[in-house]
Design an enzyme around this catalytic site. Structure first.
Site, mmCIF file in Angstrom:
data_model
loop_
_atom_site.group_PDB
_atom_site.id
_atom_site.type_symbol
_atom_site.label_atom_id
_atom_site.label_comp_id
_atom_site.label_asym_id
_atom_site.label_seq_id
_atom_site.Cartn_x
_atom_site.Cartn_y
_atom_site.Cartn_z
ATOM 1 N N PHE A 170 0.828 -1.213 0.000
ATOM 2 C CA PHE A 170 0.000 0.000 0.000
ATOM 3 C C PHE A 170 0.862 1.263 0.000
ATOM 4 O O PHE A 170 0.454 2.304 0.508
ATOM 5 C CB PHE A 170 -0.967 -0.012 1.189
ATOM 6 N N ALA A 206 -0.398 -1.331 -14.301
ATOM 7 C CA ALA A 206 -1.113 -1.966 -15.411
ATOM 8 C C ALA A 206 -0.775 -1.251 -16.713
ATOM 9 O O ALA A 206 -0.475 -1.883 -17.733
ATOM 10 C CB ALA A 206 -2.614 -1.946 -15.151
ATOM 11 N N GLY A 266 -5.583 2.000 -14.311
ATOM 12 C CA GLY A 266 -5.063 1.624 -12.994
ATOM 13 C C GLY A 266 -6.140 1.783 -11.943
ATOM 14 O O GLY A 266 -6.920 2.731 -11.962
ATOM 15 N N GLU A 295 -5.858 2.879 -6.503
ATOM 16 C CA GLU A 295 -6.203 3.958 -5.579
ATOM 17 C C GLU A 295 -7.650 4.451 -5.728
ATOM 18 O O GLU A 295 -8.232 4.924 -4.759
ATOM 19 C CB GLU A 295 -5.267 5.173 -5.754
ATOM 20 N N ILE A 300 -11.029 -2.318 -18.511
ATOM 21 C CA ILE A 300 -10.858 -3.225 -17.376
ATOM 22 C C ILE A 300 -10.277 -4.534 -17.902
ATOM 23 O O ILE A 300 -10.937 -5.264 -18.645
ATOM 24 C CB ILE A 300 -12.201 -3.460 -16.655
#
Lengths: 743, 347, 181
Positions: free
Chosen positions: A245, A514, A707, A710, A634
């Site tokens: 994280f 990604a 991405g 977050e 996605i």
């Protein structure tokens, strides 16, 4: 092409994870392994006057106690300690000298033949200190706030833009105004895996290091610089990371100490921090913000003031993007922003899931809710009135922004239209029910990265890049991308990561993996495909002999003509043509700067939350929440959903539970355990719903991904705080909202 | 954690004998609190006597209608035991509100009585704590004291020596049920009413209870009075589960045929160095029917003399409201826990 | 301002080390003879001495559940018990749940399969503890509803926040398992 991208596939590393075979940093064995245990400072500021190690050393099996007095020589320049995520300043150096800069600072490493012995010996070390007065309280040190120094890190975290228009004048004349002060406590990442490094001392003095990190090459860089070693003598491996994280974006001190001990003892060393010591390095900084909004009577927000003061250490200027989120979301013409920091006697803060974003956005999104009540306009309606397709902080259009669709689909799924805006208007027995909402936003960045792809002689594809998978699903989505690009079944594709020997990848953070590594994997597979195509053309009588690159596609382990699928050469045939050798390619992917620079690129979310608040007892439950996400393409809805749900759980945690509480009298975090640092348990989490809104974007990166690490958390805290207001009529601007704040 | 020797006797006399022979020896059963504290260097026994092989794993009905809980029965086996669930659901409910399933599978009834406080300062050897290091001061008093005591903190001086709380949920129910602790020791066997088992810190905060050196808890007796129709255990904490109580309330009511309260027991957890009761407050309810105003009066009386130290001051009002709610729930015969949100998908 | 710190450490006996002794642990049905001092926790015995690292250390204080193993079928925190106290017990770890070749998905325990299917993990670090805990929960037989599962799985913290998927996985296995099995 095969079509794995977009499918809800199970993780390729799933079996390893459910059988206990996945190995984390502290789980690699080495012959004659020794164990290091860290001794931590009990004071916050001052000097060590004496450190007594004789009792510890008297125990048979204790090999060494390394302190600032007897440590080997280490690099002298600050530069040598700068990792890829180092903020401007002078990085902390463990055991540098007798100076204590924060509570819990590592002051010695005990190395012994067993873990238990090292732990015991550490308890026998006696330290005398000369204490100096400390300052740890942001609230009482606001007068010391100053502008941060700028450095390399400022590129990714620019200061807020200069004022635009005339805030003071327009605000003063606004018919509707709100202002408020918003704050939150420090938080610690507390991944489940505690930081650990297993340093294997090889016969020739080379080091193989298993480290908990979000960047194997970042740890490698740090070790080579701090210990003046060559890159070829330090290999860092990190195949699995038990959560991070952000905490693994910088090398933590156990790495330094373990390397130092291994080199000193010429033996392999493992150092694992304790849970208490997980509170002795980077954290989300306590931040205090002030916001003032002025709107006309139609709800158009014309004036925004947003300032923020965050804490940092005395040695580095850690910064975040905080007030800038206001103009990134709302297109007011009169904007004044300010961002400052206060150096305190704490460790340097460190990026923690959605750093700055989940600080600034919840504040502005709470203020927007306050404005909605001030104006008597529905909070969703107010956001639509102030909707913008331009990012006014940069004054650029968004490359894509399907937030309007997020609002629509999220509101419909949640049933927002049935909301009675009056606070306290819904109840179930003693429970007041509240509905709140918020916008969320996070930047969609792409960095340069490299990857390597090899098609082996038996027709298997191996792709590597030195990135990390901290639970995000990197292994899986990279396997999907590689398999799709070369038309192979996923079972024949092996994606490996987490090794400094692999092609260069940036630290795994900022929700850019990604896009960044995914683009590199795509490029390297395409270029490998070109090589395979050329080989296929050389096969005598090849049906592809006269074909052009654009005429072929990769399907079912074959290269074939798009127009005539029967004209095909298998990948196996192609590699067979390579003279008995595997076919190999290494490639670099760079962001298309020219294409990207005229656009602002970001993921968005609309979050709707229902809370139940016990009217007498103040207990709060998030009974259901809907997050509608516009996050580009996605790649894998299954792992993507997990990331968003994880972010939502973090949002609940941030809004209601977690905080690192410091006793400022002694300058020490006191709830340094998982019993007292509260993060949600299973029983805290109820109905969480995720919608991925269709969003096409060919500017953001070749894959069209944004991405998701977050964006799941950013909108939650304000949606919850706003729901609490709707339930109770109490506006809590200080997170977390614990029950005492409701009473 | 320091090094220690270890033995595993298989009868009570041998265990009591060993603990008296060894210096700085301690019994270990579940180990859930002791090993935790040993790792923190708060406890440093030189010898551990593993009592898990003693024949104390029984739950027996008593001739006069009570129940005897063997000291070594786990918290989980106690809470789910048929007779406990039927006759002492308050105890079952309190146990299940505590810790986690894993810890309840390890922790024993005897050990639960000896849980030490969760005070941050007690746990952190870098700080001052009169309970851990008598005479060193109380870091919590001027520090961060959100989870600390609001009742029973007086000492002979002007300032309290210790504002730690007792962390057990089970003991709060035991206090409401007037349980009796049975011990064996070097001087034979004795019984200690639960009210006298735990103590207030006074000038000796290092002493959590009144057990004598070498004594071993063998069982806990529950009196015949069951309170199995009008009871509740309400626990308030910072998350839905797996957290210590900020405030908890055990209520046991006996109603007469007319629905009036014939007897009331109210024990509070999380507010003092021991589970807290106030007979005068309970007496206010005798002969009365449910009445929120009366309940509030009872709560005021129970919190009489309460004092906050800053971060924990909210507990005074929270405790009062929790008492009112718990009385409401118990009187109504609704047995739900604090978490009102329940999904009803039956598997 | 400073609070008064301990003027002198509490007097403790001179350091000494209690020697190791042979300890036999039955792990996943196989006896392991280890040479351990009394102070070795079951968790450390598994990870550092038996080299079974599937059982995780997340806090070492019974506050996270990552170290959950089954002892005589019941789930416990292996960090808060001594290895020497578990001699003669049947210890089951994540490594012992799959039957046969773990590389073959068919050999996985139904709970392991359900965790994969429901993506009931992210980083994977709490996962072995979650799975052992879930198997223990089913052995114990007290969960009757989804909210029971949630409450009775609350001794396992997942910082990644995979809870809804963990609950889904367990619920599915429970629904598929005959009541008297």
């Amino acid at each position: 092409m095969s079509n794995y991208i977009g499918k809800p596939l199970s993780r390729v590393d799933g079996v390893a994870k459910v059988t206990g075979k996945a190995k984390y940093a502290a789980e690699f064995d080495a012959p004659d392994l020794t164990y290091g245990y860290v001794v931590s400072s009990t004071i916050t500021k001052g000097r060590i006057t004496h450190i007594e190690t004789s009792e510890a050393l008297s125990l048979p099996g204790v090999l060494s106690v390394i302190t600032h007095e007897n440590r080997p020589k280490i690099a002298w320049l600050d530069m040598s300690y700068k990792d890829q995520d180092a903020p401007p300043g002078s990085p902390f150096r463990p055991l540098r000298d007798n100076k204590i800069s924060y509570s819990g600072q590592p002051i010695a490493l005990v190395v012994a033949e067993t873990f238990e012995l090292a732990r015991y010996a550490a308890s026998l070390i006696r330290v005398d200190y000369r204490e100096a007065p400390h300052e740890t309280n942001l609230d009482t040190n606001l007068h010391r706030a100053r502008k941060p120094k700028s450095g390399l890190a400022s590129l990714l975290k620019p200061p807020p833009p200069k004022p635009r228009g005339n805030f003071d004048e327009v605000y003063a004349a606004s018919p509707a105004k709100v202002e408020g002060r918003y704050s939150h406590s420090p938080e610690h990442h507390n991944p489940m895996e505690m930081f650990a490094s297993t340093v294997v001392y090889e016969k020739d003095g080379k080091l193989t290091i298993y480290d908990k990190t979000q960047g194997a090459q970042n740890s490698q860089l740090y070790v080579t610089q701090a210990f003046n070693m060559s890159f070829s003598d330090v290999r860092v491996i990190s195949p699995f990371v038990g959560g991070a994280f952000g905490s693994g974006l910088r090398p933590q001190y156990q790495l330094f100490l373990a390397v130092m001990a291994a080199r000193e003892l010429k033996r392999s060393v493992r150092v694992t921090l304790t849970r208490q010591q997980m509170f002795t390095f980077g954290h989300r900084p306590a931040t205090i913000q002030n916001i003032a909004l002025g709107a006309d009577s139609n709800g158009k927000i014309n004036a925004i003031y947003h300032d923020a003061v965050g804490e940092t250490s005395q040695f580095e200027d850690y910064t975040e993007i905080v007030p800038t989120w206001s103009p990134m979301i709302y297109p007011a013409e009169n904007v004044t922003l300010d961002y400052k920091i206060v150096p305190l006697d704490v460790f340097t803060p460190l990026d923690m899931r959605a750093p700055g974003g989940v600080t600034g956005v919840p504040a502005i999104e709470t203020a927007i809710d306050e404005m909605a009540y001030e104006l008597g306009i529905d909070p969703l309606e107010l956001r639509l009135i102030n909707y913008s397709d331009r990012n006014m902080a940069e004054d650029k259009p968004f490359s894509s922004k399907e937030l309007r669709e997020c609002f629509r689909q999220g509101a419909e799924r949640f049933g927002w239209a049935k909301r009675n805006p009056k606070p306290g208007s819904m109840r179930d027995g003693h429970n007041l029910i509240g509905w709140g909402m918020s916008t969320g936003m996070w930047e969609a960045n792409q960095m340069p990265a490299r990857a390597e792809a090899v098609l082996t002689v038996n027709g298997k594809l191996r792709v590597t890049s030195a990135t990390a998978d901290i639970g995000t699903g990197t292994y899986t989505i990279m396997t999907q991308i590689a398999a799709d690009t070369l038309g192979m079944p996923m079972e024949d594709v092996l994606f490996k990561l987490g090794d400094s020997d692999m092609p260069l990848a940036p630290i795994e953070g900022g929700s850019w993996t990604a896009a960044t590594v995914g683009s590199a994997v795509k490029v390297v597979c395409e270029e490998l495909g070109r090589k395979l195509f050329k080989l296929a053309q050389k096969i005598p009588g090849s049906p592809l002999a006269k074909a052009k690159w654009d005429d072929v596609e990769f399907v079912d382990k074959h290269i074939r003509l798009k127009q005539n699928p029967a004209a095909a050469v298998s990948l196996q045939q192609a590699v067979d043509q390579n003279g008995g050798a595997a076919v190999w390619q290494k490639s670099t992917s760079l962001p298309a700067m020219m294409k990207q620079k005229n656009y602002s690129r970001a993921a968005h979310s609309a979050v709707f939350v229902e809370v139940m608040v016990d009217e007498d007892l103040g207990t709060i439950r998030v009974t259901r929440a809907v997050s509608a996400i516009a996050g580009g393409k996605i790649l894998n809805p299954k792992t993507a959903r997990s990331q968003i749900i994880g972010g939502m759980v973090w949002g609940i945690s941030k809004a209601l539970e977690e905080e690192s509480v410091m006793d400022h009298t002694i300058g020490r975090f006191m709830n340094h355990s998982l019993a007292e640092y509260h993060v949600p348990v299973n029983a805290d989490i109820h109905d969480l719903d995720v919608i991925f809104v269709e969003e096409h974007d060919d500017i953001v990166n070749p894959l069209g991904v944004k991405g998701l690490g977050e964006i799941g958390i950013v909108g939650m805290p304000a949606a919850i705080a706003n729901a609490v207001f709707h339930a109770t009529g109490k506006r809590i601007r200080e997170l977390p909202i614990t029950l005492d704040k409701i009473l | 954690m320091n090094s220690f020797s270890y033995s595993r006797p298989d009868d009570v006399n041998a265990a009591v004998g060993e603990i008296s022979e060894q210096t700085q020896a301690k019994f270990i059963a579940g180990g859930t609190n002791l090993l935790d504290l040993m790792k923190e260097n708060v406890e440093h026994p030189q010898h551990l006597v593993d009592i898990n092989h003693l024949p104390l794993g029984f739950i027996d009905e008593l001739p006069e209608g009570g129940l005897r809980l063997g000291a070594l029965v786990t918290n989980a086996d106690t809470a789910y035991h048929e007779l406990v669930q039927k006759n002492y659901p308050l105890l079952s409910m309190a146990i299940l509100a505590g810790a986690s399933p894993q810890l309840r599978n390890m922790a024993t009834n005897g050990g639960n009585l000896f849980q030490r406080t969760r005070c941050y300062y007690f746990y952190d050897t870098a700080t001052a704590c009169n309970k851990r290091e008598p005479g060193s001061g109380c870091g919590a008093l001027t520090g961060y004291n959100r989870i600390h005591a609001i009742l029973g903190t007086a000492s002979s001086g002007n300032t309290p020596q210790c504002i730690a709380t007792h962390p057990s949920d089970m003991c709060v129910a035991l206090r409401a049920l007037d349980a009796v602790v049975r011990v064996s020791g070097p001087n034979g066997d004795r019984t200690i009413p639960i009210a006298d088992f735990h103590r207030l810190p006074g000038d000796e905060p290092e002493r959590d209870n009144t057990i004598e050196p070498g004594e071993l808890v063998t069982a806990i007796d529950l009196p015949a009075e069951h309170f199995n129709t009008h009871y509740t255990y309400l626990k308030l904490r910072d998350r839905a589960s797996y957290a210590f109580a900020l405030v908890s309330v055990a209520v046991a009511l006996r109603l007469d045929e007319g629905g009036q309260i014939a007897e009331a027991r109210i024990a509070l957890g999380g507010v003092a160095h021991k589970p807290w009761r106030n007979p005068a407050a309970e007496a206010l309810l005798t002969g009365k029917a449910a009445d929120t105003t009366l309940f509030r009066q009872v709560a005021e009386q129970l919190l009489d003399g309460a004092q906050g130290y800053g971060n924990n001051t909210f507990k005074i009002e929270l405790a009062k409201r929790a008492i009112v709610r718990a009385l409401d729930m118990a009187y109504a015969g609704s047995t739900q826990a604090g978490d009102a949100y329940k999904q009803e998908d039956i598997l | 301002m400073q609070t008064t710190l301990p003027k002198q450490p509490v007097t403790r006996p001179a350091p000494r080390l209690v020697p190791t002794q042979p300890v036999t642990l039955t792990i996943n049905g196989t006896p392991h003879q280890l040479q351990l001092a009394p102070w070795t926790s079951l968790l450390d015995a598994l990870r550092e001495y038996a080299h079974l690292t599937g059982t995780k250390k997340g806090c070492d204080h019974g506050q996270c559940g990552a170290c959950t193993v089954l002892v005589n079928g019941k789930r416990i925190n292996s960090c808060l018990t001594l290895a020497v106290m578990k001699e003669g017990d049947d210890i089951q770890t994540i490594e012992g749940l799959a039957t046969g070749d773990p590389a073959n998905p068919e050999s996985l325990h139904p709970m392991q399969r359900a965790f994969i299917e429901h993506d009931a993990y992210q980083c994977g670090y709490c996962t072995p503890g979650q799975i052992c805990s879930a198997v223990g929960l089913m052995n114990e037989g007290h969960a009757k509803s989804r909210s029971d599962i949630q409450e009775l799985m609350s001794g396992n913290i997942c910082r990644c926040g995979a809870y809804p998927h963990i609950t889904d996985a367990i619920q599915e296995v429970m629904q598929q398992t005959p009541k008297n099995a």
